[in-house]
Enzyme design. Structure first.
Site, short mmCIF file in Angstrom:
data_model
loop_
_atom_site.label_atom_id
_atom_site.label_comp_id
_atom_site.label_asym_id
_atom_site.label_seq_id
_atom_site.Cartn_x
_atom_site.Cartn_y
_atom_site.Cartn_z
N GLU A 96 -32.93 106.28 -33.55
CA GLU A 96 -32.34 106.16 -34.74
C GLU A 96 -31.11 106.88 -34.71
O GLU A 96 -30.05 106.26 -35.36
CB GLU A 96 -33.33 107.00 -35.66
CG GLU A 96 -34.63 106.77 -35.67
CD GLU A 96 -35.60 107.31 -35.06
OE1 GLU A 96 -36.71 108.01 -35.36
OE2 GLU A 96 -35.08 107.53 -33.67
N THR A 136 -62.20 94.86 -0.27
CA THR A 136 -60.93 95.46 -0.16
C THR A 136 -60.40 95.89 0.98
O THR A 136 -59.21 96.10 1.12
CB THR A 136 -60.87 96.75 -1.22
OG1 THR A 136 -61.86 97.93 -0.45
CG2 THR A 136 -61.28 96.23 -2.50
N GLU A 176 -53.77 104.21 -7.42
CA GLU A 176 -53.95 103.32 -6.29
C GLU A 176 -54.91 104.17 -5.44
O GLU A 176 -54.31 104.79 -4.57
CB GLU A 176 -52.62 102.87 -5.99
CG GLU A 176 -51.72 101.88 -6.79
CD GLU A 176 -50.54 101.30 -5.96
OE1 GLU A 176 -50.67 101.18 -4.93
OE2 GLU A 176 -49.75 100.82 -6.96
#
Length: 370
Positions: A57, A166, A301
């Site tokens: 603003e 993974t 992670e």
């Protein structure tokens, strides 16, 4: 029920666009944009760039100068009404002579929470809220989570093969995805207040967990902000030669250890530590402590065990999953350690986006909380 015109939507959409310019810089403050309109013309606009600097603003009012008198302000978040790092924006709007303020959403911060709009009304300024509120909330998931739930918004980043693996059984996981996907991860890291992992990932993968993009690549004018690296290490096994100590940025270890010698050695290297009672870190307690450290948006992670714990305990909000076009075999490690026995125990996901990133695919999904 308030009815918003097409012009109102256009100007608020512009304010939201401006707010997004602060995506990588405003932490721990919310991303906010402001547009001032008088007689159908934009006379000033701005966005909040960095904590301690001018709010949206104020930037817009300074751009408009005298033209702000009689204008309508479109703001993505209710103007603040208290003195924090900067003076209250509601008062500045009153002094500038605006006649109407439209806020996309009410500020969930208890220090504001409607008081900014109340101050404007008391000064005879017309106010409305709710225009594009969902879009405004989506801009600041961490800030809103911190204020409404007293914990950060938790994003899990994972990568897997087509068969859901993974890492090989040996732990080898370099690299599952290709360069384009790994670069894409950097943008997610850059918007977080902190990047969190467990000590097993530090010991096995030796990550740096930093943002490796330039200001130009992020589209910002200021210095790249490095998120705090947070390591969960109950027994304080953190190595003194960890690669992430050789990179710029704060390292914060949460531990239950009372090993004074090891703590002193780490502190000498510039590591910050937080001690907790007990013998094992509790994730809810960790998230509460992160809020006290002004971490609103948390990027995780970690390995299958820690990531699985976030899901099991209902503490994961979003999943960013990279899918690589190869098979790693049944002996390789799974994406999550989630010992489910029946179909009824499955975790429901709401997939928001699927797209190709180079040769890999990225899935963006929300966890459906009870």
């Amino acid at each position: 029920m308030s009815v918003f015109s097409a012009d109102d939507q256009i100007y608020m959409a512009r304010a939201l666009q401006l707010a997004r310019y602060g995506l990588y810089t405003t932490h721990p403050n919310p991303r906010v944009g402001c547009v001032l309109v008088r007689a159908g013309q934009i006379v000033g606009e701005g966005w909040h760039e960095r904590a301690g600097q001018r709010h949206a603003e104020i930037v817009a009012l300074q751009a408009a100068q005298a033209r702000a008198q009689g204008a309508t302000a479109y703001v993505t978040l209710e103007p603040c009404s208290h003195y924090g790092r900067t003076p209250p924006c509601a008062e500045a709007l009153v002094q500038a002579g605006v006649t109407k303020v439209m806020a996309a959403m009410v500020d969930p911060n208890p220090l504001v929470a409607g008081q900014g709009l109340a101050r404007l009304k008391a000064a005879g300024i017309e106010t409305q809220s709710g225009l594009m509120a969902l879009e405004a909330r989506a801009l600041n998931p961490g800030f809103i989570s911190s204020m409404e739930r007293n914990r950060p918004f938790v994003r899990l980043k994972m990568a897997m093969s087509l068969d859901g693996r993974t890492a090989m059984a040996s732990g080898d996981s370099v690299w599952i995805t290709q360069e384009a996907a790994r670069r894409d991860v950097q943008f997610w890291r850059a918007q977080a207040g902190a990047i969190l992992t467990g000590i097993d990932t530090v010991l096995m993968d030796k990550p740096q967990l930093n943002v490796r993009l330039t200001a130009a690549e992020l589209g910002i004018q200021s210095e790249v902000r490095q998120p705090i690296r947070v390591i969960l290490d109950s027994k304080l096994r953190f190595p003194l030669d960890a690669p992430l100590l050789n990179t710029t940025g704060k390292v914060l270890i949460y531990t239950c250890s009372r090993d004074a010698a090891k703590m002193a050695a780490l502190q000498k290297l510039g590591v910050n530590l937080r001690q907790f009672s007990g013998i094992r870190l509790d994730l809810s307690t960790v998230l509460g402590a992160l809020v006290l450290d002004e971490i609103n948006e948390l990027h995780v992670e970690a390995g299958a065990t820690l990531s699985g714990q976030f899901i099991e305990q209902g503490l994961a909000d979003e999943l960013v999953l990279y899918l690589a076009p190869h098979l790693m075999g049944s002996a390789a490690r799974p994406l999550f350690n989630l010992p489910l026995a029946t179909m009824a125990e499955r975790y429901a996901l709401n997939i928001r986006d699927i797209r190709a990133v180079g040769q890999d695919w990225r899935i963006l999904a929300d966890f459906q909380q009870e």
